[in-house]
Design a protein around this motif. Structure first.
Motif, mmCIF file in Angstrom:
data_model
loop_
_atom_site.group_PDB
_atom_site.id
_atom_site.type_symbol
_atom_site.label_atom_id
_atom_site.label_comp_id
_atom_site.label_asym_id
_atom_site.label_seq_id
_atom_site.Cartn_x
_atom_site.Cartn_y
_atom_site.Cartn_z
ATOM 1 N N ARG A 9 -10.148 -5.259 6.688
ATOM 2 C CA ARG A 9 -9.982 -5.613 8.277
ATOM 3 C C ARG A 9 -8.515 -6.107 8.727
ATOM 4 N N HIS A 10 -7.820 -6.621 7.692
ATOM 5 C CA HIS A 10 -6.503 -7.298 7.894
ATOM 6 C C HIS A 10 -5.296 -6.370 7.515
ATOM 7 N N ILE A 11 -5.646 -5.072 7.401
ATOM 8 C CA ILE A 11 -4.479 -4.209 7.142
ATOM 9 C C ILE A 11 -3.980 -3.895 8.762
ATOM 10 N N ALA A 12 -2.731 -3.984 8.846
ATOM 11 C CA ALA A 12 -2.238 -3.715 10.172
ATOM 12 C C ALA A 12 -1.783 -2.072 10.082
ATOM 13 N N THR A 13 -1.673 -1.524 11.458
ATOM 14 C CA THR A 13 -1.088 -0.392 11.639
ATOM 15 C C THR A 13 0.269 -0.379 12.202
ATOM 16 N N VAL A 14 1.346 -0.131 11.793
ATOM 17 C CA VAL A 14 2.695 -0.415 12.404
ATOM 18 C C VAL A 14 3.534 0.926 12.428
ATOM 19 N N ASP A 15 4.695 0.715 13.329
ATOM 20 C CA ASP A 15 5.474 1.815 13.404
ATOM 21 C C ASP A 15 6.252 2.316 12.442
ATOM 22 N N ALA A 16 6.532 1.686 11.311
ATOM 23 C CA ALA A 16 7.176 2.211 10.105
ATOM 24 C C ALA A 16 6.180 3.294 9.286
ATOM 25 N N ALA A 17 6.661 4.159 8.522
ATOM 26 C CA ALA A 17 6.000 5.177 7.681
ATOM 27 C C ALA A 17 5.395 4.146 6.522
ATOM 28 N N GLY B 3 -14.719 -8.721 -7.995
ATOM 29 C CA GLY B 3 -14.216 -9.925 -7.230
ATOM 30 C C GLY B 3 -14.412 -9.606 -5.766
ATOM 31 N N ARG B 4 -14.320 -10.480 -4.854
ATOM 32 C CA ARG B 4 -14.404 -10.308 -3.348
ATOM 33 C C ARG B 4 -12.954 -10.307 -2.684
ATOM 34 N N VAL B 5 -12.277 -9.177 -2.296
ATOM 35 C CA VAL B 5 -10.957 -9.253 -2.186
ATOM 36 C C VAL B 5 -10.570 -8.936 -0.576
ATOM 37 N N VAL B 6 -9.786 -9.665 0.029
ATOM 38 C CA VAL B 6 -9.284 -9.355 1.367
ATOM 39 C C VAL B 6 -7.725 -8.836 1.151
ATOM 40 N N HIS B 7 -7.662 -7.780 1.628
ATOM 41 C CA HIS B 7 -6.192 -7.219 1.469
ATOM 42 C C HIS B 7 -5.495 -7.615 2.710
ATOM 43 N N ILE B 8 -4.160 -8.251 2.687
ATOM 44 C CA ILE B 8 -3.286 -8.426 3.828
ATOM 45 C C ILE B 8 -2.107 -7.231 3.649
ATOM 46 N N LYS C 218 1.251 4.974 10.974
ATOM 47 C CA LYS C 218 0.238 5.511 11.671
ATOM 48 C C LYS C 218 -0.612 6.708 10.920
ATOM 49 N N GLU C 219 0.168 7.385 10.049
ATOM 50 C CA GLU C 219 -0.534 8.312 9.223
ATOM 51 C C GLU C 219 -1.184 7.819 7.950
ATOM 52 N N GLY C 220 -1.436 6.307 7.819
ATOM 53 C CA GLY C 220 -1.827 5.883 6.674
ATOM 54 C C GLY C 220 -3.307 5.467 6.727
ATOM 55 N N GLY C 221 -4.119 5.884 7.633
ATOM 56 C CA GLY C 221 -5.478 5.775 7.803
ATOM 57 C C GLY C 221 -6.321 6.070 6.381
ATOM 58 N N TRP C 222 -5.805 7.078 5.723
ATOM 59 C CA TRP C 222 -6.684 7.676 4.623
ATOM 60 C C TRP C 222 -6.540 6.479 3.431
ATOM 61 N N ALA C 223 -5.428 5.910 3.388
ATOM 62 C CA ALA C 223 -5.185 4.640 2.512
ATOM 63 C C ALA C 223 -6.199 3.611 2.526
ATOM 64 N N VAL C 224 -6.290 3.212 3.958
ATOM 65 C CA VAL C 224 -7.328 2.171 4.221
ATOM 66 C C VAL C 224 -8.695 2.529 3.979
ATOM 67 N N ILE D 275 0.948 -1.334 0.124
ATOM 68 C CA ILE D 275 -0.010 -0.014 0.030
ATOM 69 C C ILE D 275 0.994 1.280 -0.003
ATOM 70 N N ASN D 276 0.669 2.103 -0.943
ATOM 71 C CA ASN D 276 1.619 3.169 -1.044
ATOM 72 C C ASN D 276 0.744 4.580 -1.194
ATOM 73 N N ALA D 277 1.432 5.490 -0.844
ATOM 74 C CA ALA D 277 1.089 7.008 -1.287
ATOM 75 C C ALA D 277 1.755 7.368 -2.600
ATOM 76 N N ASP D 278 1.070 7.423 -3.684
ATOM 77 C CA ASP D 278 1.880 7.894 -4.703
ATOM 78 C C ASP D 278 1.926 9.442 -5.183
ATOM 79 N N LEU D 279 2.992 9.820 -5.620
ATOM 80 C CA LEU D 279 3.177 11.199 -5.821
ATOM 81 C C LEU D 279 3.657 11.115 -7.410
ATOM 82 N N ALA D 280 2.801 11.558 -7.978
ATOM 83 C CA ALA D 280 3.019 11.421 -9.606
ATOM 84 C C ALA D 280 3.252 12.881 -10.204
ATOM 85 N N TYR D 281 4.251 12.996 -10.864
ATOM 86 C CA TYR D 281 4.933 14.288 -11.423
ATOM 87 C C TYR D 281 4.840 14.032 -12.870
#
Length: 292
Positions: free
Chosen positions: A79-87, A52-57, A62-68, A9-15
């Motif tokens: 439901r199975h996307i974890a929030t971790v200490d890494a960016a 399709g029925r898709v479950v993302h793992i 902590k700043e990634g709630g918008w992506a979820v 899961i990424n934040a894409d910055l497209a230029y």
């Protein structure tokens, strides 16, 4: 059936740039777009938009709630996307006037997915479900072995290409998807031809030329599928769109050739749009499109 996608899961910055930069060159971008991306997220969105029925793992910082939240809006089970200490992972994407791109990726949380999460999620899967993976996370070998033991089908998109990563999962892979460059890299790095790779279904994408499929049951003879002719403005995410649609079609019980044709049409529409996960076409778009 269900698709379980162990994916980034990424934040894409497209230029938008006049051309891809040369070493030491500084360019002014005419536009910048921030959106949801990462091969994993792109494939989850594409598969969900293909009904399709898709479950993302996966994992975000902590700043990634918008992506979820964005994945959830597009119909993905989050439901199975974890929030971790890494960016949260992110990508810097440069797109030139012809739609070609150059991408730099920071893995971040994508390399911090808890292994116990993987086991907990797959334990709820049913025989015949599909595990989908790419190379932007860790745990692919563990996931592939676990999925096979549980009776899941394993689909592996070998991108970004890493020979060591591919060798670790080929023995447990049912469906292999990669582009022509990656296929050449895989053959060179492993010294294996198609029959000796041990994968029964191999699909090689060829950009604007379409794709080809190689099946063990047909003696590996390639069968080609042409891509509709469109005016490409951005090729970012086209391969991910293809793979998501393909796997959703297979999961829904489509014959392989029909799923490939649907995926090819979806990818053709994708290259006419600027962006990544946020602009992946939905099934109605693909079915209604008049493509050459």
């Amino acid at each position: 059936m269900t698709i379980y996608n162990l994916g980034s899961i990424n934040a894409d910055l497209a230029y938008s740039v006049p051309h891809l930069p040369l070493p030491g060159e500084t360019l002014a971008a005419s536009e910048m777009i921030r959106g949801l991306g990462g091969k994993g997220a792109n494939m989850s969105v594409a598969a969900a938009r293909a009904a399709g029925r898709v479950v993302h793992i996966g994992a975000v910082g902590k700043e990634g709630g918008w992506a979820v939240e964005r994945l959830m809006e597009y119909g993905v089970d989050t439901r199975h996307i974890a929030t971790v200490d890494a960016a949260t992972g992110h990508a810097i994407i440069l797109v030139d006037g012809q739609g070609e791109n150059s991408i730099v990726i920071h893995h971040g949380a994508n390399h911090a997915i808890p292994e116990e999460l993987l086991g907990r999620v797959l334990a709820d899967a049913d025989t015949g479900d599909i595990l989908l993976m790419q190379n932007e996370t860790l745990l692919q070998p563990e996931a592939a072995r676990m999925a096979r033991k549980l009776g899941l089908r394993v689909a592996y998109a070998a991108a970004p290409f890493e020979a060591e990563a591919a060798l670790a999962v080929l023995d447990h892979t049912d469906i292999l998807v990669l582009n022509a460059v990656e296929m050449a890299q895989l053959e060179e790095a492993t010294g294996l031809d198609l029959p000796r790779m041990g994968v029964k279904t191999v699909i090689v994408t060829e950009g604007g030329d379409g794709c080809r499929i190689h099946l063990a049951e047909n003696g590996w003879k390639p069968e080609r599928f042409a891509a509709p002719k469109v005016n490409a403005v951005d090729t970012t995410g086209a391969g991910d769109t293809f793979t998501g649609y393909l796997i959703a079609g297979i999961d829904r019980g489509m014959p392989l050739k029909q799923a490939v044709d649907l995926a090819t049409r979806a990818a053709a529409i994708m290259v006419t749009r600027r962006g990544t996960a946020d602009v992946i076409p939905d099934l109605k778009d693909v079915q209604d499109a008049r493509l050459g």
